[in-house]
Write a protein that holds these residues in place. Structure first.
Motif, PDB file in Angstrom:
ATOM      1  N   PHE A  79      33.286  46.946  32.727  1.00 17.48           N
ATOM      2  CA  PHE A  79      33.044  48.324  32.319  1.00 17.48           C
ATOM      3  C   PHE A  79      34.334  49.143  32.294  1.00 17.48           C
ATOM      4  O   PHE A  79      34.323  50.297  31.885  1.00 17.48           O
ATOM      5  CB  PHE A  79      32.018  48.994  33.252  1.00 17.48           C
ATOM      6  CG  PHE A  79      30.600  48.708  32.853  1.00 17.48           C
ATOM      7  CD1 PHE A  79      29.918  47.637  33.392  1.00 17.48           C
ATOM      8  CD2 PHE A  79      29.951  49.494  31.916  1.00 17.48           C
ATOM      9  CE1 PHE A  79      28.604  47.357  33.000  1.00 17.48           C
ATOM     10  CE2 PHE A  79      28.640  49.221  31.533  1.00 17.48           C
ATOM     11  CZ  PHE A  79      27.976  48.149  32.074  1.00 17.48           C
ATOM     12  N   ALA A 125      26.317  46.098  18.204  1.00 14.72           N
ATOM     13  CA  ALA A 125      24.934  46.105  18.670  1.00 14.72           C
ATOM     14  C   ALA A 125      24.467  47.500  19.000  1.00 14.72           C
ATOM     15  O   ALA A 125      23.558  47.689  19.777  1.00 14.72           O
ATOM     16  CB  ALA A 125      24.834  45.223  19.908  1.00 14.72           C
TER      17      ALA A 125
ATOM     18  N   CYS B  57      24.451  51.549  24.132  1.00 11.31           N
ATOM     19  CA  CYS B  57      23.111  51.047  24.421  1.00 11.31           C
ATOM     20  C   CYS B  57      22.777  50.024  23.353  1.00 11.31           C
ATOM     21  O   CYS B  57      22.543  50.371  22.194  1.00 11.31           O
ATOM     22  CB  CYS B  57      22.086  52.185  24.421  1.00 11.31           C
ATOM     23  SG  CYS B  57      20.396  51.594  24.592  1.00 11.31           S
ATOM     24  N   CYS B  58      22.776  48.762  23.726  1.00 10.38           N
ATOM     25  CA  CYS B  58      22.577  47.723  22.708  1.00 10.38           C
ATOM     26  C   CYS B  58      21.133  47.258  22.610  1.00 10.38           C
ATOM     27  O   CYS B  58      20.760  46.608  21.637  1.00 10.38           O
ATOM     28  CB  CYS B  58      23.493  46.545  22.999  1.00 10.38           C
ATOM     29  SG  CYS B  58      23.129  45.708  24.552  1.00 10.38           S
ATOM     30  N   ARG B  59      20.323  47.554  23.593  1.00  9.15           N
ATOM     31  CA  ARG B  59      18.933  47.118  23.565  1.00  9.15           C
ATOM     32  C   ARG B  59      18.052  48.191  24.183  1.00  9.15           C
ATOM     33  O   ARG B  59      18.401  48.763  25.213  1.00  9.15           O
ATOM     34  CB  ARG B  59      18.741  45.850  24.397  1.00  9.15           C
ATOM     35  CG  ARG B  59      19.351  44.599  23.804  1.00  9.15           C
ATOM     36  CD  ARG B  59      18.492  44.085  22.673  1.00  9.15           C
ATOM     37  NE  ARG B  59      18.974  42.821  22.151  1.00  9.15           N
ATOM     38  CZ  ARG B  59      19.913  42.721  21.217  1.00  9.15           C
ATOM     39  NH1 ARG B  59      20.453  43.806  20.707  1.00  9.15           N
ATOM     40  NH2 ARG B  59      20.307  41.538  20.791  1.00  9.15           N
ATOM     41  N   THR B  60      16.952  48.434  23.508  1.00  8.07           N
ATOM     42  CA  THR B  60      15.897  49.229  24.132  1.00  8.07           C
ATOM     43  C   THR B  60      14.684  48.327  24.242  1.00  8.07           C
ATOM     44  O   THR B  60      14.190  47.813  23.238  1.00  8.07           O
ATOM     45  CB  THR B  60      15.565  50.471  23.295  1.00  8.07           C
ATOM     46  OG1 THR B  60      16.713  51.313  23.225  1.00  8.07           O
ATOM     47  CG2 THR B  60      14.431  51.273  23.922  1.00  8.07           C
ATOM     48  N   ALA B 356      26.777  44.049  31.847  1.00 14.74           N
ATOM     49  CA  ALA B 356      25.707  44.837  31.241  1.00 14.74           C
ATOM     50  C   ALA B 356      24.926  45.571  32.306  1.00 14.74           C
ATOM     51  O   ALA B 356      24.703  45.050  33.401  1.00 14.74           O
ATOM     52  CB  ALA B 356      24.766  43.933  30.436  1.00 14.74           C
ATOM     53  N   LEU B 357      24.517  46.780  31.964  1.00 15.95           N
ATOM     54  CA  LEU B 357      23.716  47.616  32.862  1.00 15.95           C
ATOM     55  C   LEU B 357      22.343  47.798  32.242  1.00 15.95           C
ATOM     56  O   LEU B 357      22.238  48.144  31.069  1.00 15.95           O
ATOM     57  CB  LEU B 357      24.379  48.989  33.027  1.00 15.95           C
ATOM     58  CG  LEU B 357      23.548  50.059  33.748  1.00 15.95           C
ATOM     59  CD1 LEU B 357      23.500  49.791  35.237  1.00 15.95           C
ATOM     60  CD2 LEU B 357      24.129  51.453  33.476  1.00 15.95           C
ATOM     61  N   VAL B 368      19.545  48.521  27.849  1.00 14.61           N
ATOM     62  CA  VAL B 368      20.665  47.684  28.272  1.00 14.61           C
ATOM     63  C   VAL B 368      21.927  48.235  27.626  1.00 14.61           C
ATOM     64  O   VAL B 368      21.958  48.462  26.408  1.00 14.61           O
ATOM     65  CB  VAL B 368      20.444  46.213  27.849  1.00 14.61           C
ATOM     66  CG1 VAL B 368      21.599  45.348  28.304  1.00 14.61           C
ATOM     67  CG2 VAL B 368      19.130  45.693  28.414  1.00 14.61           C
ATOM     68  N   SER B 369      22.934  48.467  28.429  1.00 11.73           N
ATOM     69  CA  SER B 369      24.176  49.069  27.936  1.00 11.73           C
ATOM     70  C   SER B 369      25.363  48.232  28.372  1.00 11.73           C
ATOM     71  O   SER B 369      25.306  47.522  29.387  1.00 11.73           O
ATOM     72  CB  SER B 369      24.365  50.482  28.501  1.00 11.73           C
ATOM     73  OG  SER B 369      23.242  51.283  28.235  1.00 11.73           O
TER      74      SER B 369
END
Lengths: 187, 377
Positions: A79, A125, B57-60, B356-357, B368-369
């Motif tokens: 990060f 993404a 934010c790559c996934r919701t 990833a968070l 997911v970020s």
């Protein structure tokens, strides 16, 4: 002379019955509770004395802060990327690989996909509607209705996990497409 | 001994306890020569700088129909399990957003979920005062649900949090509203140890959170409504190793610092704190300034980045602050970004490689970020 009759005094009615006071049982509950509390307090005193003793030799906070600082400094953090290139982490490598594979499928398998020119870059993404940093070149007709040129990876109309791309001609949920193998729970 | 004598002893003991606590406070004050942020500034540290577009934010993950209460990552294969007010747990592939498992729980009032080390099993606990273990390879029943392979009963209050011991596939630590923590063998369903309770010196109110030390899996920390955190040695259940004071409200969340020598806490008092495990020192407070009439948001969940430089904290008002742990400054508020959650951030966690968070929220979603630049090779 006959004795004068003595005055008749109404008999004193017997005292009304009164309930007896309850017998004085020993206060087991109260005593037991106090004994327990005393035990707990005695233990607490013991622990506090031990802790005071341990503080006699304890290092000051500054030493702990130094240790924290050293640990943070010597460990890389995804990060907080360094300026120089470094290997991406496995999760992100997998994500990028999957993005490339998914996009390849979309390019060549979807009956709705427009004819595509040579792909130059994978989409990022992102899920943002502002300008993103990666973009696809040469994909006419793939522009997102919003400002962003990226592909969406999750169908915005339903909760399934299928891959979906930003194409104005693609309407409705794509759950029916072969790409989607997860069970849709939105219904 | 008479009641009067006992009461007198009680008063004397209470006075002794208070005097000892005062001496402890004074002794600690003498050792409090600095804090993490002052030390870092004096040694030339500069703040981390994030722009709003750095964290992507790559996934919701959508699919829950109720508030998300808990989440956990697998050690590998990038899967996430989440538990929700809708009475289900869902296992997600974090890369594709696809759901690999979705199961209705025996008790709908779930509060916590956790993956086993191998990722083959999921533990869920909640208001039924039990912890159910599910083998993800089991056959589903005719409703499509995985039946529990084991139910761990013994707690006399709700199960608020659970975590598998990192290097032991079959050992689970739980925390409970009955003021105790438990160590369980999930293969037999037996509770190996009880930490706390009335006689052993333990928490004096509901225990809300546990975190097992990844550097030394014999140690875990618990956080409680009694405003303290306590570190326990699983081999010695009779008493905590140490009790940590400082918070003025329920300690909702605890998490070990990556070096295993410190741990962080988050509380209803709106602050996060960093404690040193061995000495008991409070090293740093992470707190925002609020006005006198402001409602102070509670800290619901915390996680450290893999280096420890960042502390992610989810709050009851939907904020998700990213704290620079060394300088005690907020470097980003994920809750203010576009496409952020629309409710309380109830849970969060980092993937095993720290890249990833995942955040879970009362808005029924998980996100997911990652840091945009770290994706480049």
């Amino acid at each position: 002379m006959p004795a004068s009759p003595s005055k008749t005094v109404a008999p004193i009615p017997p005292a009304l019955p009164r309930p007896r006071s309850p017998p004085k049982y020993p206060e087991n509950c109260g005593t037991r509770r106090l004994q327990l509390d005393a035990q707990i307090l005695n233990r607490e005193i013991l622990f506090l004395e031990e802790e005071l003793q341990s503080l006699e030799d304890a290092q000051p906070v500054s030493i702990c802060c130094k240790e924290v600082d050293e640990f943070v400094r010597t460990n890389a953090d995804p990060f907080i990327p360094q300026k120089r290139k470094h290997k991406s982490c496995s999760f992100l490598r997998s994500l990028r690989l999957r993005l490339c594979c998914s996009l390849s499928w979309l390019c060549f398998s979807s009956p709705r996909s427009p004819r595509l020119k040579k792909r130059r870059k994978c989409a990022c993404a992102c899920d943002r509607s502002n300008d993103c940093r990666s973009f696809l070149n040469g994909y006419s007709g793939f522009k997102c209705p919003t400002k962003c040129n990226t592909r969406r990876l999750t169908c915005p109309r339903c909760s399934c996990g299928c891959v979906w791309y930003c194409c104005p001609s693609c309407t409705g949920c794509c759950c029916a497409k072969p790409c989607c193998s997860s069970q849709c729970l939105c219904s | 001994m008479s009641v009067a004598e006992l009461k007198e002893r009680h008063v004397t003991a209470t006075e002794t306890v208070n005097a000892l606590r005062e001496r402890l406070t004074q002794r600690r004050q003498l050792l409090l020569d600095t804090d993490v942020s002052t030390y870092a500034r004096n040694h030339g540290k500069t703040a981390i700088s994030f722009s709003p577009t750095d964290l992507v934010c790559c996934r919701t993950l959508q699919g829950h129909t109720g508030k998300v209460y808990s989440l956990d990552w697998t050690q590998e294969r990038n899967r996430i399990v989440s538990a929700s007010q809708d009475g289900r747990f869902i296992v997600w592939n974090a890369l594709t957003s696809q759901k690999t498992h979705a199961t209705k729980l025996p008790c709908a009032y779930v509060m916590t979920c956790a993956f086993s080390r191998s990722g083959q099993s999921v533990a869920c606990g909640g208001l039924d005062s039990a912890c159910s273990i599910f083998n993800l390879n089991s056959q589903v029943d005719r409703d499509g649900n995985i039946p529990p392979s084991r139910v761990l009963t013994g707690h006399k209050g709700y199960v608020s949090c659970c975590q598998f011991v990192p290097d032991q596939e079959f050992h689970l630590i739980t925390s409970s509203g009955d003021q105790t923590c438990g160590l369980w063998d999930v293969t037999t369903g037996q509770r190996i140890s009880v930490f706390g309770g009335e006689f052993p010196s333990g928490h004096t109110s509901d225990v809300l959170s546990v975190s097992v030390n990844t550097s030394n899996s014999n140690m875990f920390v618990s956080g409680s409504c009694d405003a303290t955190a306590r570190v326990w040695d699983t081999r010695i259940a009779s008493r905590p190793v140490r009790t940590y004071y400082g918070h003025t409200g329920d300690v909702n969340t605890v998490k070990f610092f990556p070096d295993g020598q410190r741990f962080g806490t988050g509380s209803d008092d709106g602050t996060c704190r960093l404690f040193d495990m061995k000495t008991g020192h409070q090293l740093q407070i992470y707190s925002q300034q609020y006005g006198e009439n402001d409602d102070i948001p509670c800290v619901k969940s915390i996680a450290f980045s893999i280096s420890g430089r960042l502390l992610f904290a989810g709050y009851s008002n939907g904020d998700c602050y990213v704290w620079d742990t060394l300088l005690a400054e907020v470097v980003l508020n994920l809750g203010s970004l576009q496409n952020s959650h629309e409710g309380t951030i109830s849970c969060l966690g980092l993937s095993s490689d720290g890249s990833a968070l995942c955040t879970g929220s009362y808005d029924k979603k998980l996100k997911v970020s990652y840091h945009f630049l770290s994706s480049k090779t």
